[in-house]
Write an enzyme that holds these catalytic residues in place. Structure first.
Site, PDB file in Angstrom:
ATOM      1  N   HIS A 110       8.745   8.139  11.911  1.00 42.83           N
ATOM      2  CA  HIS A 110      10.154   7.936  11.600  1.00 42.83           C
ATOM      3  C   HIS A 110      10.952   9.046  12.288  1.00 42.83           C
ATOM      4  O   HIS A 110      10.455  10.161  12.467  1.00 42.83           O
ATOM      5  CB  HIS A 110      10.442   8.069  10.101  1.00 42.83           C
ATOM      6  CG  HIS A 110       9.717   7.124   9.210  1.00 42.83           C
ATOM      7  ND1 HIS A 110       8.454   7.390   8.712  1.00 42.83           N
ATOM      8  CD2 HIS A 110      10.096   5.928   8.683  1.00 42.83           C
ATOM      9  CE1 HIS A 110       8.084   6.398   7.920  1.00 42.83           C
ATOM     10  NE2 HIS A 110       9.058   5.497   7.879  1.00 42.83           N
ATOM     11  N   GLU A 241       8.427  -5.143   8.291  1.00 39.58           N
ATOM     12  CA  GLU A 241       7.319  -4.848   7.376  1.00 39.58           C
ATOM     13  C   GLU A 241       7.675  -5.310   5.963  1.00 39.58           C
ATOM     14  O   GLU A 241       8.579  -4.766   5.334  1.00 39.58           O
ATOM     15  CB  GLU A 241       7.038  -3.348   7.381  1.00 39.58           C
ATOM     16  CG  GLU A 241       5.906  -2.929   6.469  1.00 39.58           C
ATOM     17  CD  GLU A 241       5.600  -1.452   6.575  1.00 39.58           C
ATOM     18  OE1 GLU A 241       5.214  -0.853   5.555  1.00 39.58           O
ATOM     19  OE2 GLU A 241       5.745  -0.884   7.684  1.00 39.58           O
ATOM     20  N   GLU A 283       1.379  -4.411   5.785  1.00 36.33           N
ATOM     21  CA  GLU A 283       0.690  -3.349   5.047  1.00 36.33           C
ATOM     22  C   GLU A 283       0.006  -3.986   3.841  1.00 36.33           C
ATOM     23  O   GLU A 283       0.678  -4.446   2.908  1.00 36.33           O
ATOM     24  CB  GLU A 283       1.665  -2.271   4.595  1.00 36.33           C
ATOM     25  CG  GLU A 283       0.983  -1.158   3.815  1.00 36.33           C
ATOM     26  CD  GLU A 283       1.904   0.005   3.507  1.00 36.33           C
ATOM     27  OE1 GLU A 283       1.820   0.525   2.371  1.00 36.33           O
ATOM     28  OE2 GLU A 283       2.707   0.381   4.387  1.00 36.33           O
ATOM     29  N   HIS A 286       1.131  -3.357   0.314  1.00 35.07           N
ATOM     30  CA  HIS A 286       2.326  -4.110  -0.068  1.00 35.07           C
ATOM     31  C   HIS A 286       1.951  -5.552  -0.445  1.00 35.07           C
ATOM     32  O   HIS A 286       2.541  -6.128  -1.368  1.00 35.07           O
ATOM     33  CB  HIS A 286       3.326  -4.144   1.079  1.00 35.07           C
ATOM     34  CG  HIS A 286       3.879  -2.808   1.446  1.00 35.07           C
ATOM     35  ND1 HIS A 286       4.726  -2.614   2.517  1.00 35.07           N
ATOM     36  CD2 HIS A 286       3.720  -1.576   0.887  1.00 35.07           C
ATOM     37  CE1 HIS A 286       5.058  -1.333   2.605  1.00 35.07           C
ATOM     38  NE2 HIS A 286       4.451  -0.690   1.628  1.00 35.07           N
ATOM     39  N   ASP A 311      -0.459  -1.878   9.055  1.00 37.10           N
ATOM     40  CA  ASP A 311      -0.552  -0.552   8.432  1.00 37.10           C
ATOM     41  C   ASP A 311      -1.771  -0.588   7.517  1.00 37.10           C
ATOM     42  O   ASP A 311      -1.692  -1.041   6.367  1.00 37.10           O
ATOM     43  CB  ASP A 311       0.719  -0.240   7.639  1.00 37.10           C
ATOM     44  CG  ASP A 311       1.829   0.312   8.510  1.00 37.10           C
ATOM     45  OD1 ASP A 311       1.663   0.350   9.741  1.00 37.10           O
ATOM     46  OD2 ASP A 311       2.872   0.710   7.960  1.00 37.10           O
ATOM     47  N   ASP A 322       2.605   1.842  -4.848  1.00 41.88           N
ATOM     48  CA  ASP A 322       2.112   1.931  -3.468  1.00 41.88           C
ATOM     49  C   ASP A 322       1.411   3.275  -3.279  1.00 41.88           C
ATOM     50  O   ASP A 322       2.060   4.290  -3.055  1.00 41.88           O
ATOM     51  CB  ASP A 322       3.326   1.799  -2.540  1.00 41.88           C
ATOM     52  CG  ASP A 322       2.943   1.619  -1.089  1.00 41.88           C
ATOM     53  OD1 ASP A 322       1.749   1.472  -0.799  1.00 41.88           O
ATOM     54  OD2 ASP A 322       3.850   1.610  -0.241  1.00 41.88           O
ATOM     55  N   ASP A 324      -0.977   4.085  -0.954  1.00 39.86           N
ATOM     56  CA  ASP A 324      -1.216   4.449   0.453  1.00 39.86           C
ATOM     57  C   ASP A 324      -2.542   5.179   0.648  1.00 39.86           C
ATOM     58  O   ASP A 324      -2.611   6.247   1.255  1.00 39.86           O
ATOM     59  CB  ASP A 324      -0.065   5.316   0.987  1.00 39.86           C
ATOM     60  CG  ASP A 324       1.221   4.539   1.156  1.00 39.86           C
ATOM     61  OD1 ASP A 324       1.152   3.352   1.494  1.00 39.86           O
ATOM     62  OD2 ASP A 324       2.301   5.123   0.942  1.00 39.86           O
ATOM     63  N   ASP A 354      -1.219   4.194   7.840  1.00 43.92           N
ATOM     64  CA  ASP A 354      -0.119   4.565   6.949  1.00 43.92           C
ATOM     65  C   ASP A 354      -0.745   4.972   5.614  1.00 43.92           C
ATOM     66  O   ASP A 354      -0.619   4.285   4.605  1.00 43.92           O
ATOM     67  CB  ASP A 354       0.835   3.383   6.790  1.00 43.92           C
ATOM     68  CG  ASP A 354       2.078   3.735   5.981  1.00 43.92           C
ATOM     69  OD1 ASP A 354       2.182   4.891   5.540  1.00 43.92           O
ATOM     70  OD2 ASP A 354       2.924   2.852   5.786  1.00 43.92           O
TER      71      ASP A 354
END
Length: 452
Positions: A110, A241, A283, A286, A311, A322, A324, A354
């Protein structure tokens, strides 16, 4: 700049084979190994993310920082510009050290991961330009490429009510300006993709939300992005996404099917077909938050030719948010890689980590151990998926389930959109009620297990 500093004692990670007990080695990921005629590295196209790997400090809603990184000075904005730039570049050095020691060929970031927001748009853009100039130098030195860039439209307080769906056009304009610049630096760095993740594009309450207006504004936002991409001469791929919730109660990009329908709908009356400009970045964490199976969004996006990138993380199904995490589940990796093999592999996307180490995993080497473990998991998944393809039983059985749509002329007529209820009623009367055919789910599962 700060080049020459070595932050990690870890040496370059090597493939040592399935019998290796060295946690800082690959057991299954062998980049040059041929799988179905293609190098393993080219199937997987691994990428390391900037945000979780180099910016996450271990804090959560219940506790403060646990991860203290020698390259991270938390962007102290009160220091001089030169000191702030040096701090940002130190993180670039740490990042490229990890990329090269892991042997990955791609990364993602980002805008605010690499350069914090300053007092004005011009000041923020100046710092972002200087840091990404240095990133370009490191790319040329190492051969590591940018998989995709994106803009953070969710952390700053001004985006509390969204960026591309904000009810205040002044904040909407801020989001447009930020994405414009992020697209330009992505183009400068030769990024293969650009991602839109609408973390705050949604709502907390319908009482204060005009959903139709917000979705109209988001569509206009995407049309402007398509136009600006053409204006700067970029050829990267746009990805959206999906995520169903968090931090909003409801996210507009709920899941893969929602996003594809949104893109189709907002083509109406517009000669610039945004559907054709966008792929999906899926992802799986998600996907499971949306109530689907881990591989669901990957499979449906691939089936419609819209899977652009992954991801490749996972969540904890006992938790409702989430997390990750790095995937270490061979079965899930196999199902993902089977879908990717079926679509012929990636063109511009890849398997992007990710993922973040747990806040309790405080050693620097844990960054490597986590990535190595998940790279091996997806490599094993690829090898398993290739076995499934070569064995052929699963694909043949699934095709056989739908055989009547080929053998019956009326089946082919339905698929071509030329049949009617009247014809199908006559056919139903003619053939009568057929015997039910077993779905054989347990047999499919046993055959899949044969490949693991």
């Amino acid at each position: 700049m700060t080049g020459g500093v070595e932050y990690f004692a870890t040496k370059k990670i090597l493939y040592k084979g399935p019998d290796s007990r060295d946690p800082l080695s690959f057991k299954y990921y062998n980049p040059d190994h041929l799988v179905l005629g293609k190098r393993m590295e080219d199937w997987l196209r691994f990428s390391v993310v900037y945000w979780h790997t180099f910016r996450f400090n271990g804090s959560d809603p219940f506790g403060t920082q646990t991860l203290f990184r020698p390259w991270d000075t938390s962007d102290v904005l009160t220091v001089s510009y030169d000191a702030l730039l040096a701090s940002c570049c130190a993180r670039v050095d740490a990042a490229f050290e990890v990329f090269t020691k892991l042997g990955v060929k791609f990364y993602a970031f980002h805008d605010r991961d690499v350069a914090p927001e300053l007092g004005s748009i011009d000041e923020s853009n100046k710092l972002l330009d200087h840091v990404t100039d240095y990133m370009l130098v490191k790319q040329k030195e190492t051969g590591v490429k940018l998989l995709w860039g994106t803009a953070n439209l969710f952390s700053a307080p001004k985006y509390a009510c969204g960026g591309a769906t904000n009810p205040d056009v002044r904040i909407y304009a801020q989001a447009c300006a930020q994405v414009k610049k992020a697209m330009e630096v992505t183009h400068k760095l030769g990024g293969e993709g650009y991602v839109f993740w609408g973390g705050r594009e949604g709502y907390q309450s319908l009482l204060n939300t005009d959903m139709k207006k917000e979705l109209d504004h988001m569509a206009a936002f995407f049309h402007m992005a398509v136009a600006h991409k053409a204006a700067i001469g970029a050829n990267f791929t746009f990805y959206i996404e999906p995520k169903p919730k968090e931090p909003t109660k409801h996210g507009y990009d709920y899941d893969a099917q929602t996003v594809m329908c949104f893109l189709k709908h907002y083509n109406l009356g517009n000669p610039s077909t945004i559907y054709d400009h966008f792929m999906l970045n899926i992802e799986p964490n998600h996907t499971t938050l949306a109530g689907h199976a881990y591989e669901h969004d990957i499979v449906i996006a691939a089936a419609y030719g819209k899977l652009g990138s992954v991801d490749c993380n996972t969540g904890d199904e006992l938790l409702g948010w989430d997390t990750d995490q790095f995937l270490m589940d061979e079965r899930k990796a196999t199902l993902v890689m089977k879908a990717i093999i079926d679509m012929g592999g990636f063109t511009t996307g890849g398997m992007n980590f990710d993922c973040k180490v747990r806040r309790e995993s405080t050693d620097l080497e844990d960054i490597f151990i986590a990535h190595i473990g998940s790279m091996d998991t997806f490599a094993k998944g690829l090898l398993n998926a290739a076995k499934v393809v070569e064995d052929g039983r699963l694909d043949a059985m699934r095709k056989s389930r739908y055989a009547s749509w080929e053998t019956e002329a009326l089946g082919r007529k339905v698929e071509s959109g030329k049949a009617s209820f009247i014809e199908l009623e006559a056919f139903a009367k003619e053939v009568g009620t057929p015997d039910a055919i077993s779905g054989k789910q347990e047999l499919y599962e046993r055959i899949l297990n044969d490949s693991l």
